[in-house]
Design a protein around this motif. Structure first.
Motif, PDB file in Angstrom:
ATOM      1  N   LEU A  55       0.822  -1.213   0.000  1.00 47.34           N
ATOM      2  CA  LEU A  55       0.000   0.000   0.000  1.00 47.34           C
ATOM      3  C   LEU A  55       0.854   1.260   0.000  1.00 47.34           C
ATOM      4  CD1 LEU A  55      -2.689  -1.063   2.638  1.00 47.34           C
ATOM      5  CD2 LEU A  55      -3.064  -0.788   0.185  1.00 47.34           C
ATOM      6  N   MET A  56       2.122   1.124   0.388  1.00 44.86           N
ATOM      7  CA  MET A  56       3.016   2.285   0.521  1.00 44.86           C
ATOM      8  C   MET A  56       4.058   2.329  -0.594  1.00 44.86           C
ATOM      9  SD  MET A  56       1.935   3.854   3.217  1.00 44.86           S
ATOM     10  CE  MET A  56       3.302   4.934   3.635  1.00 44.86           C
ATOM     11  N   THR A  57       3.819   1.637  -1.689  1.00 42.94           N
ATOM     12  CA  THR A  57       4.827   1.494  -2.748  1.00 42.94           C
ATOM     13  C   THR A  57       5.400   2.821  -3.205  1.00 42.94           C
ATOM     14  OG1 THR A  57       3.771  -0.543  -3.502  1.00 42.94           O
ATOM     15  CG2 THR A  57       5.266   0.555  -5.041  1.00 42.94           C
ATOM     16  N   PHE A  58       4.546   3.804  -3.410  1.00 42.90           N
ATOM     17  CA  PHE A  58       5.017   5.081  -3.956  1.00 42.90           C
ATOM     18  C   PHE A  58       4.977   6.208  -2.916  1.00 42.90           C
ATOM     19  CE2 PHE A  58       3.167   2.659  -7.526  1.00 42.90           C
ATOM     20  CZ  PHE A  58       4.315   2.517  -8.292  1.00 42.90           C
ATOM     21  N   ALA A  59       4.946   5.856  -1.652  1.00 43.01           N
ATOM     22  CA  ALA A  59       4.860   6.877  -0.600  1.00 43.01           C
ATOM     23  C   ALA A  59       6.193   7.598  -0.442  1.00 43.01           C
ATOM     24  CB  ALA A  59       4.457   6.234   0.720  1.00 43.01           C
ATOM     25  N   ASP A  60       6.117   8.906  -0.234  1.00 43.72           N
ATOM     26  CA  ASP A  60       7.326   9.721  -0.067  1.00 43.72           C
ATOM     27  C   ASP A  60       7.384  10.335   1.329  1.00 43.72           C
ATOM     28  OD1 ASP A  60       5.180  11.389  -0.361  1.00 43.72           O
ATOM     29  OD2 ASP A  60       6.100  12.707  -1.843  1.00 43.72           O
ATOM     30  N   VAL A  61       6.885   9.581   2.338  1.00 46.08           N
ATOM     31  CA  VAL A  61       6.881  10.047   3.720  1.00 46.08           C
ATOM     32  C   VAL A  61       7.528   8.977   4.601  1.00 46.08           C
ATOM     33  CG1 VAL A  61       4.789  11.424   3.397  1.00 46.08           C
ATOM     34  CG2 VAL A  61       4.600   9.051   4.181  1.00 46.08           C
ATOM     35  N   ALA A  62       7.913   9.379   5.816  1.00 47.50           N
ATOM     36  CA  ALA A  62       8.462   8.422   6.776  1.00 47.50           C
ATOM     37  C   ALA A  62       7.322   7.563   7.318  1.00 47.50           C
ATOM     38  CB  ALA A  62       9.163   9.161   7.909  1.00 47.50           C
ATOM     39  N   TRP A  63       7.489   6.240   7.287  1.00 43.78           N
ATOM     40  CA  TRP A  63       6.411   5.363   7.716  1.00 43.78           C
ATOM     41  C   TRP A  63       6.954   4.075   8.318  1.00 43.78           C
ATOM     42  CZ3 TRP A  63       5.861   0.554   5.202  1.00 43.78           C
ATOM     43  CH2 TRP A  63       6.592   0.397   4.018  1.00 43.78           C
ATOM     44  N   GLU A  64       6.084   3.415   9.076  1.00 46.97           N
ATOM     45  CA  GLU A  64       6.395   2.084   9.587  1.00 46.97           C
ATOM     46  C   GLU A  64       5.109   1.306   9.796  1.00 46.97           C
ATOM     47  OE1 GLU A  64       7.208   1.733  14.138  1.00 46.97           O
ATOM     48  OE2 GLU A  64       8.212   3.591  13.481  1.00 46.97           O
ATOM     49  N   THR A  65       5.240  -0.024   9.821  1.00 53.38           N
ATOM     50  CA  THR A  65       4.072  -0.888   9.991  1.00 53.38           C
ATOM     51  C   THR A  65       4.078  -1.510  11.376  1.00 53.38           C
ATOM     52  OG1 THR A  65       5.249  -2.788   9.057  1.00 53.38           O
ATOM     53  CG2 THR A  65       3.983  -1.414   7.526  1.00 53.38           C
ATOM     54  N   VAL A  66       2.873  -1.722  11.901  1.00 54.92           N
ATOM     55  CA  VAL A  66       2.699  -2.365  13.203  1.00 54.92           C
ATOM     56  C   VAL A  66       1.637  -3.444  13.059  1.00 54.92           C
ATOM     57  CG1 VAL A  66       2.051  -2.055  15.620  1.00 54.92           C
ATOM     58  CG2 VAL A  66       3.274  -0.227  14.421  1.00 54.92           C
ATOM     59  N   VAL A  67       1.983  -4.675  13.391  1.00 53.75           N
ATOM     60  CA  VAL A  67       1.041  -5.788  13.372  1.00 53.75           C
ATOM     61  C   VAL A  67       0.929  -6.336  14.785  1.00 53.75           C
ATOM     62  CG1 VAL A  67       0.483  -8.058  12.437  1.00 53.75           C
ATOM     63  CG2 VAL A  67       1.638  -6.364  10.992  1.00 53.75           C
ATOM     64  N   CYS A  68      -0.290  -6.452  15.290  1.00 52.58           N
ATOM     65  CA  CYS A  68      -0.499  -6.961  16.639  1.00 52.58           C
ATOM     66  C   CYS A  68      -1.606  -8.010  16.620  1.00 52.58           C
ATOM     67  CB  CYS A  68      -0.834  -5.831  17.608  1.00 52.58           C
ATOM     68  SG  CYS A  68      -1.946  -4.579  16.956  1.00 52.58           S
ATOM     69  N   PHE A  69      -1.679  -8.789  17.680  1.00 58.49           N
ATOM     70  CA  PHE A  69      -2.651  -9.865  17.780  1.00 58.49           C
ATOM     71  C   PHE A  69      -3.618  -9.580  18.922  1.00 58.49           C
ATOM     72  CE2 PHE A  69       1.152 -11.683  15.895  1.00 58.49           C
ATOM     73  CZ  PHE A  69       0.638 -12.361  14.797  1.00 58.49           C
ATOM     74  N   GLY A  70      -4.912  -9.687  18.631  1.00 56.81           N
ATOM     75  CA  GLY A  70      -5.912  -9.452  19.663  1.00 56.81           C
ATOM     76  C   GLY A  70      -7.110  -8.692  19.126  1.00 56.81           C
ATOM     77  N   GLU A  71      -7.977  -8.297  20.024  1.00 53.65           N
ATOM     78  CA  GLU A  71      -9.191  -7.575  19.649  1.00 53.65           C
ATOM     79  C   GLU A  71      -8.803  -6.228  19.033  1.00 53.65           C
ATOM     80  OE1 GLU A  71     -12.467  -5.309  19.316  1.00 53.65           O
ATOM     81  OE2 GLU A  71     -11.058  -4.743  20.888  1.00 53.65           O
ATOM     82  N   PRO A  72      -9.289  -5.911  17.822  1.00 50.62           N
ATOM     83  CA  PRO A  72      -8.816  -4.727  17.098  1.00 50.62           C
ATOM     84  C   PRO A  72      -8.920  -3.415  17.866  1.00 50.62           C
ATOM     85  CG  PRO A  72     -10.053  -6.142  15.620  1.00 50.62           C
ATOM     86  CD  PRO A  72     -10.212  -6.716  17.001  1.00 50.62           C
ATOM     87  N   VAL A  73     -10.051  -3.153  18.504  1.00 50.69           N
ATOM     88  CA  VAL A  73     -10.216  -1.876  19.200  1.00 50.69           C
ATOM     89  C   VAL A  73      -9.197  -1.739  20.323  1.00 50.69           C
ATOM     90  CG1 VAL A  73     -11.769  -0.497  20.637  1.00 50.69           C
ATOM     91  CG2 VAL A  73     -12.655  -1.666  18.606  1.00 50.69           C
ATOM     92  N   ALA A  74      -9.036  -2.796  21.114  1.00 49.32           N
ATOM     93  CA  ALA A  74      -8.079  -2.747  22.225  1.00 49.32           C
ATOM     94  C   ALA A  74      -6.651  -2.590  21.726  1.00 49.32           C
ATOM     95  CB  ALA A  74      -8.206  -4.014  23.077  1.00 49.32           C
ATOM     96  N   GLN A  75      -6.304  -3.291  20.641  1.00 47.06           N
ATOM     97  CA  GLN A  75      -4.938  -3.251  20.145  1.00 47.06           C
ATOM     98  C   GLN A  75      -4.608  -1.912  19.496  1.00 47.06           C
ATOM     99  OE1 GLN A  75      -2.629  -5.596  20.738  1.00 47.06           O
ATOM    100  NE2 GLN A  75      -4.194  -6.600  21.963  1.00 47.06           N
ATOM    101  N   ILE A  76      -5.527  -1.384  18.703  1.00 46.87           N
ATOM    102  CA  ILE A  76      -5.284  -0.091  18.059  1.00 46.87           C
ATOM    103  C   ILE A  76      -5.199   1.014  19.105  1.00 46.87           C
ATOM    104  CG2 ILE A  76      -6.262   1.634  16.495  1.00 46.87           C
ATOM    105  CD1 ILE A  76      -7.475  -0.719  14.895  1.00 46.87           C
ATOM    106  N   THR A  77      -6.092   0.971  20.093  1.00 46.56           N
ATOM    107  CA  THR A  77      -6.065   1.968  21.162  1.00 46.56           C
ATOM    108  C   THR A  77      -4.745   1.927  21.921  1.00 46.56           C
ATOM    109  OG1 THR A  77      -8.472   1.845  21.417  1.00 46.56           O
ATOM    110  CG2 THR A  77      -7.214   2.765  23.259  1.00 46.56           C
ATOM    111  N   ALA A  78      -4.269   0.721  22.232  1.00 46.71           N
ATOM    112  CA  ALA A  78      -3.004   0.594  22.958  1.00 46.71           C
ATOM    113  C   ALA A  78      -1.846   1.136  22.133  1.00 46.71           C
ATOM    114  CB  ALA A  78      -2.761  -0.875  23.317  1.00 46.71           C
TER     115      ALA A  78
END
Length: 306
Positions: A75-98
């Motif tokens: 999804l970031m193939t042509f992005a020209d900004v600083a970025w990083e990915t985060v993958v976590c395991f668990g209930e989405p709302v709790a994990q994204i909030t954390a």
């Protein structure tokens, strides 16, 4: 205190709307210089052949994580900004909030295409629950919004303003979301009931005069705030509406009449049972708004001025 965004967080679920979410994130990260984080939560990972939860045996979870990171990198193939990915395991709302809680002040971006009826009555949607869980503002983009290369800001913004004035904290962020001086700014205050306590100076006035005076005072206060907080916007594009009604209905009608591209609304804590029965203004806008919605959490201790 005004809000200063230092990180952009895209909640990625690999649906058809994920490219739209990421495109807005890239555009805003480019504009702000903030780092962009793509966050994906794997909810109860299961074996493809057997409905059993996967454990870390033979690299199962590592493989899921690596696969998610590859899809986010695509999804970031042509992005020209600083970025990083985060993958976590668990209930989405709790994990994204954390994840958001560990970052500096952030803007979260997601998409809404949720559920309705009895299923929503029981569990709500991830986006609706995120608005209640996050301590950060969240931009919920709608399918059909501009893609990455075309997103230059919202040309018409409608703000739901209550008497606590918490919406004013969003001024710096709104200036980034709507940078064009020719953009429209529409402030709407909905009066759910008449003024009960008559000011001493108005004791001799009629009931109608008291109510009109109350509306005029709110209108003047909102106009002063708009001029002070959004000096980059042309005054010809500003409108102030103070009217009685039901908040969600009045705001939705105003959004359609003003052809708003973004509606801004606060999120107040409320009991779960009450939300199941009656919903809320925020959730009604997330489901029915004709445009994108920016939610901002309201603090527990609030002031009392527009």
């Amino acid at each position: 205190m005004p809000l200063c965004i230092q990180a952009i967080v895209c909640a990625v679920d690999f649906s058809a709307f994920s490219p739209l979410v990421v495109a807005h994130g890239i555009a805003l990260a480019r504009r702000t210089g903030a780092r962009l984080y793509l966050v994906h939560a794997i909810h109860h990972p299961q074996d493809d052949l057997h409905p059993t939860t996967l454990f870390e045996r033979g690299g199962d979870l590592d493989a899921l994580k690596a696969g998610a990171k590859r899809r986010m990198a695509a999804l970031m193939t042509f992005a020209d900004v600083a970025w990083e990915t985060v993958v976590c395991f668990g209930e989405p709302v709790a994990q994204i909030t954390a994840e958001v809680d560990r970052l500096p002040p952030s803007l979260v971006i997601s998409a809404s295409y949720g559920v309705s009826g009895f299923r929503r009555l029981l569990i709500g949607t991830v986006v609706e629950r995120l608005t209640r869980s996050l301590a950060s503002p969240m931009l919920v983009v709608k399918p059909g919004d501009a893609d990455g290369g075309g997103f230059e800001g919202f040309r018409s913004v409608l703000i739901g303003c209550d008497l606590h004035g918490n919406w004013r904290r969003m001024a710096p962020l709104l200036s980034l979301l709507s940078p064009d001086p020719g953009s429209g700014l529409h402030l709407v205050h909905v009066m759910e009931g008449p003024l009960d306590k008559v000011p001493p100076a108005a004791e001799e006035a009629t009931y109608g005069e008291v109510q009109r005076g109350h509306r005029d005072r709110i209108r003047r206060a909102l106009a002063d705030s708009a001029q002070r907080l959004f000096p980059h916007l042309e005054s010809s594009g500003r409108t102030i509406t103070v009217a009685p009604g039901i908040p969600q209905e009045t705001l939705l009608q105003a959004a359609r009449e003003r052809r708003a591209e973004l509606v801004v609304v606060g999120v107040r804590p409320s009991g779960r049972v009450g939300r199941w029965i009656a919903g809320s203004t925020t959730e009604a806008l997330l489901r029915c708004s004709p445009c994108s919605v920016l939610t901002h959490p309201e603090p527990k201790t609030e002031g009392a001025e527009p």
